[in-house]
Write a protein that holds these residues in place. Structure first.
Motif, short mmCIF file in Angstrom:
data_model
loop_
_atom_site.label_atom_id
_atom_site.label_comp_id
_atom_site.label_asym_id
_atom_site.label_seq_id
_atom_site.Cartn_x
_atom_site.Cartn_y
_atom_site.Cartn_z
N HIS A 140 0.83 -1.20 0.00
CA HIS A 140 0.00 0.00 0.00
C HIS A 140 0.86 1.25 0.00
O HIS A 140 0.62 2.19 -0.76
CB HIS A 140 -0.96 -0.01 1.20
CG HIS A 140 -1.93 1.12 1.20
ND1 HIS A 140 -1.76 2.23 1.98
CD2 HIS A 140 -3.08 1.31 0.51
CE1 HIS A 140 -2.76 3.06 1.77
NE2 HIS A 140 -3.57 2.52 0.88
N GLY A 141 1.88 1.27 0.87
CA GLY A 141 2.78 2.43 0.92
C GLY A 141 3.48 2.67 -0.41
O GLY A 141 3.57 3.81 -0.89
N VAL A 187 -5.26 5.54 -8.39
CA VAL A 187 -5.48 6.22 -7.11
C VAL A 187 -6.73 7.10 -7.07
O VAL A 187 -6.98 7.74 -6.05
CB VAL A 187 -4.26 7.12 -6.75
CG1 VAL A 187 -3.03 6.29 -6.54
CG2 VAL A 187 -4.02 8.19 -7.80
N ARG A 195 -4.15 7.11 -14.02
CA ARG A 195 -4.02 7.66 -12.66
C ARG A 195 -5.32 7.43 -11.88
O ARG A 195 -5.28 7.11 -10.69
CB ARG A 195 -3.68 9.14 -12.73
CG ARG A 195 -3.32 9.71 -11.38
CD ARG A 195 -2.73 11.07 -11.50
NE ARG A 195 -2.26 11.54 -10.21
CZ ARG A 195 -2.15 12.80 -9.91
NH1 ARG A 195 -2.45 13.73 -10.79
NH2 ARG A 195 -1.74 13.15 -8.71
N VAL A 212 -5.20 1.58 -5.15
CA VAL A 212 -4.74 2.02 -3.83
C VAL A 212 -5.86 1.88 -2.79
O VAL A 212 -5.63 1.40 -1.68
CB VAL A 212 -4.21 3.46 -3.88
CG1 VAL A 212 -3.97 4.02 -2.49
CG2 VAL A 212 -2.92 3.52 -4.69
N ASN A 213 -7.07 2.27 -3.14
CA ASN A 213 -8.19 2.16 -2.18
C ASN A 213 -8.58 0.72 -1.90
O ASN A 213 -8.91 0.37 -0.77
CB ASN A 213 -9.40 2.96 -2.68
CG ASN A 213 -9.19 4.45 -2.51
OD1 ASN A 213 -8.48 4.89 -1.63
ND2 ASN A 213 -9.80 5.22 -3.38
N VAL A 260 0.87 3.98 -2.97
CA VAL A 260 0.55 5.40 -2.78
C VAL A 260 1.69 6.27 -3.32
O VAL A 260 1.47 7.24 -4.04
CB VAL A 260 0.29 5.71 -1.29
CG1 VAL A 260 0.25 7.20 -1.04
CG2 VAL A 260 -1.02 5.07 -0.85
N ASN A 261 2.92 5.90 -2.97
CA ASN A 261 4.07 6.72 -3.37
C ASN A 261 4.39 6.62 -4.86
O ASN A 261 4.86 7.60 -5.45
CB ASN A 261 5.31 6.33 -2.57
CG ASN A 261 5.17 6.67 -1.11
OD1 ASN A 261 4.46 7.59 -0.74
ND2 ASN A 261 5.84 5.91 -0.26
N ASP A 306 0.65 7.51 -7.56
CA ASP A 306 0.03 8.84 -7.59
C ASP A 306 0.96 9.82 -8.29
O ASP A 306 1.45 10.78 -7.71
CB ASP A 306 -0.28 9.30 -6.17
CG ASP A 306 -1.21 10.51 -6.16
OD1 ASP A 306 -1.73 10.87 -7.24
OD2 ASP A 306 -1.42 11.08 -5.09
N GLY A 363 -6.05 -0.58 0.45
CA GLY A 363 -6.35 -0.03 1.78
C GLY A 363 -7.52 -0.72 2.44
O GLY A 363 -7.49 -1.00 3.64
N SER A 391 -10.21 2.33 -7.09
CA SER A 391 -8.81 2.37 -7.50
C SER A 391 -8.00 1.31 -6.77
O SER A 391 -8.38 0.82 -5.70
CB SER A 391 -8.22 3.76 -7.23
OG SER A 391 -8.08 3.96 -5.84
#
Length: 179
Positions: free
Chosen positions: A98-99, A129, A125, A136-137, A102-103, A106, A140, A134
């Motif tokens: 996840h980290g 995110v 994109r 990333v979500n 995100v990095n 995005d 999460g 998305s």
């Protein structure tokens, strides 16, 4: 050279026809080559978000069943400890993914300087995110489900330990009353 006979085009004989195969017996196992299996079982294309959401929904439903005590788990203390350790490792891995997502996801991608490349960049994109579906979500959300599963198991282990202690105390008190 004009009088030389023209070379005839090479002919290729068709492969001999294979005799018709008899159907396999009813209890026979038929093994297909891996390539044939891959082609025969190719699933309909499905987006990552939809597939992940489906799996997340299944996990959430299972977690809800455990919360409502409609499912019984039989684990000893070592099994509980091993399960919590495994879930903690999974949470750590998902947290790392996840980290990184995100990095690294995005970012604005540049495929060129025209409207097509801008549209592709925006769409990628958004998938990475941009909204609730998305990548990333979804990652999460999965992290949250793992957290809830771990907490549920920890709570169940504490309840089991407390019940064991209470039963031992009651057993001890009953033994003292008779003695």
């Amino acid at each position: 050279m004009a009088d030389a006979p023209a070379a005839a085009a090479p002919t290729v004989a068709p492969p001999p026809a294979a005799p018709p195969a008899a159907p396999p017996p009813a209890d026979a196992t038929v093994t297909l080559p891996a390539a044939a299996v891959a082609e025969a079982v190719k699933p309909a294309p499905e987006s990552f978000a939809k597939a992940a959401q489906t799996d997340l929904d299944k996990a959430t439903t299972a977690l809800g069943a455990v919360d409502k005590e409609s499912v019984q788990l039989d684990l000893d203390k070592q099994g509980v400890d091993d399960l919590i350790k495994l879930i903690s490792q999974a949470r750590s891995l998902v947290d790392t993914v996840h980290g990184r997502a995100v990095n690294n996801l995005d970012v604005e991608l540049k495929f060129g300087n025209n409207w097509v490349s801008d549209a592709i960049s925006r769409r990628l994109r958004e998938v990475a995110v941009g909204n609730e579906e998305s990548a990333v979500n979804v990652i999460g959300d999965f992290m949250q489900v793992l957290f809830e599963v771990e907490e549920t198991i920890r709570d169940a282990a504490r309840n089991l330990e407390r019940a064991d202690d209470e039963a031992a105390d009651a057993f001890g008190a009953a033994g003292e009353a008779k003695g």
